[in-house]
Design a protein around this motif. Structure first.
Motif, PDB file in Angstrom:
ATOM      1  N   UNK A 179      -4.721   3.786  -7.790  1.00  0.00           N
ATOM      2  CA  UNK A 179      -5.619   4.670  -7.055  1.00  0.00           C
ATOM      3  C   UNK A 179      -4.784   5.600  -6.182  1.00  0.00           C
ATOM      4  N   UNK A 180      -5.210   6.867  -6.071  1.00  0.00           N
ATOM      5  CA  UNK A 180      -4.448   7.833  -5.272  1.00  0.00           C
ATOM      6  C   UNK A 180      -5.373   8.730  -4.456  1.00  0.00           C
ATOM      7  N   UNK A 181      -4.863   9.216  -3.333  1.00  0.00           N
ATOM      8  CA  UNK A 181      -5.591  10.188  -2.529  1.00  0.00           C
ATOM      9  C   UNK A 181      -5.760  11.461  -3.347  1.00  0.00           C
ATOM     10  N   UNK A 182      -6.821  12.200  -3.067  1.00  0.00           N
ATOM     11  CA  UNK A 182      -7.076  13.437  -3.805  1.00  0.00           C
ATOM     12  C   UNK A 182      -6.679  14.680  -3.034  1.00  0.00           C
ATOM     13  N   UNK A 183      -6.526  14.552  -1.714  1.00  0.00           N
ATOM     14  CA  UNK A 183      -6.151  15.681  -0.871  1.00  0.00           C
ATOM     15  C   UNK A 183      -4.992  15.265   0.029  1.00  0.00           C
ATOM     16  N   UNK A 184      -4.539  16.172   0.859  1.00  0.00           N
ATOM     17  CA  UNK A 184      -3.461  15.873   1.810  1.00  0.00           C
ATOM     18  C   UNK A 184      -3.997  15.261   3.093  1.00  0.00           C
ATOM     19  N   UNK A 185      -5.297  14.983   3.139  1.00  0.00           N
ATOM     20  CA  UNK A 185      -5.938  14.423   4.329  1.00  0.00           C
ATOM     21  C   UNK A 185      -5.412  13.015   4.605  1.00  0.00           C
ATOM     22  N   UNK A 186      -4.780  12.763   5.755  1.00  0.00           N
ATOM     23  CA  UNK A 186      -4.238  11.421   6.042  1.00  0.00           C
ATOM     24  C   UNK A 186      -5.300  10.344   6.124  1.00  0.00           C
ATOM     25  N   UNK A 187      -6.580  10.709   6.373  1.00  0.00           N
ATOM     26  CA  UNK A 187      -7.631   9.700   6.457  1.00  0.00           C
ATOM     27  C   UNK A 187      -7.902   9.041   5.109  1.00  0.00           C
ATOM     28  N   UNK A 188      -7.470   9.665   4.001  1.00  0.00           N
ATOM     29  CA  UNK A 188      -7.641   9.058   2.688  1.00  0.00           C
ATOM     30  C   UNK A 188      -6.705   7.867   2.504  1.00  0.00           C
ATOM     31  N   UNK A 189      -5.681   7.778   3.333  1.00  0.00           N
ATOM     32  CA  UNK A 189      -4.786   6.616   3.308  1.00  0.00           C
ATOM     33  C   UNK A 189      -4.604   6.127   4.746  1.00  0.00           C
ATOM     34  N   UNK A 190      -5.743   5.946   5.427  1.00  0.00           N
ATOM     35  CA  UNK A 190      -5.738   5.701   6.867  1.00  0.00           C
ATOM     36  C   UNK A 190      -5.081   4.381   7.260  1.00  0.00           C
ATOM     37  N   UNK A 191      -5.247   3.348   6.444  1.00  0.00           N
ATOM     38  CA  UNK A 191      -4.643   2.056   6.780  1.00  0.00           C
ATOM     39  C   UNK A 191      -3.126   2.183   6.838  1.00  0.00           C
TER      40      UNK A 191
END
Length: 250
Positions: free
Chosen positions: A162-174
């Motif tokens: 699974x991967x983030x779709x944008x550069x938004x850090x909240x998509x990998x918040x943990x």
């Protein structure tokens, strides 16, 4: 070698609760004492880019955006963070369990090569307790995680990618939150050491983080204790992302 020089107020109050009760010091008073003595943690604003997502390698969809995480080794989050100095660069690769916040694998390297991430993943796999369960590996779209070498290891361990779709850090918040704890509370990015000593320092810090430091989202259990059960519902923080609010499990 190191010491926990900046633990958060809630965690410190939890650790010292019995002694503070004897002194008739409540949480608010305790907070005031720390504030008046300039002992509160000051968040750091420095930021180093460690992700390059403009590459030819295959990217994967985000599988955890709407997922309810209810047990250990259901989701792992991966990230690379900069912890060195300009003349002695060091990069820390981490694999963290999203439910328990236990750091399962890590590697300290003097480069951003894929091998550091692979070493962290191999350590995490070795430390798994529930290898028969299905497990999602979540990361950003950095070239290290998308590379053929890394994807080969993911398939070898039968992990879902699974991967983030944008550069938004909240998509990998943990992963971002764990980076912040290691830097703000344990101050691992303030040491000016050779690579061999940085590796020893990080090992000591991660052992303390996993085994001693209580975690708010774990109802003040340490990550190691949280990882041994699956009945406690982990807490979430409300985080602001532009004009939207999201629940983020950290």
């Amino acid at each position: 070698m190191s010491k926990n020089s900046g633990i958060g107020t809630r965690k410190l109050y939890h650790i010292l609760n019995n002694k503070l009760r004897e002194l008739k010091v409540g949480r608010d008073k305790f907070f005031g004492i720390l504030k008046s003595n300039h002992l509160l943690i000051k968040p750091k604003r420095s930021y180093h880019v460690t992700t390059w997502s403009h590459h030819r390698f295959r990217k994967h969809p985000n599988l955890i955006q709407e997922l309810d995480i209810t047990k250990p080794e259901q989701v792992w989050v991966s990230d690379i963070t900069y912890i060195g100095k300009r003349d002695k660069p060091c990069y820390l690769s981490l694999i963290t369990d999203a439910y328990s916040k236990k750091i399962m694998g890590y590697n300290v390297s003097d480069s951003l090569s894929t091998q550091g991430c692979i070493n962290a993943l191999k350590m995490a796999h070795k430390n798994r307790l529930f290898k028969a369960d299905s497990l999602i590996h979540h990361s950003d779209r950095g070239i290290q995680y998308c590379s053929d070498e890394y994807q080969y290891i993911i398939k070898k361990y039968n992990l879902k990618c699974s991967m983030t779709q944008n550069s938004d850090p909240y998509e990998n918040a943990v992963a971002e939150r764990i980076n912040g704890i290691l830097k703000q509370e344990f101050m691992i990015d303030t040491y000016h050491l050779e690579l061999s000593l940085m590796k020893k320092l990080v090992t000591e810090v991660i052992n303390k983080y996993n085994q001693i430091r209580p975690h708010w989202s774990n109802h003040m259990l340490t990550p190691c204790l949280m990882h041994l059960q699956n009945t406690i519902k982990m807490k979430t923080y409300k985080t602001k992302n532009r004009s939207n609010y999201k629940d983020t499990s950290v």
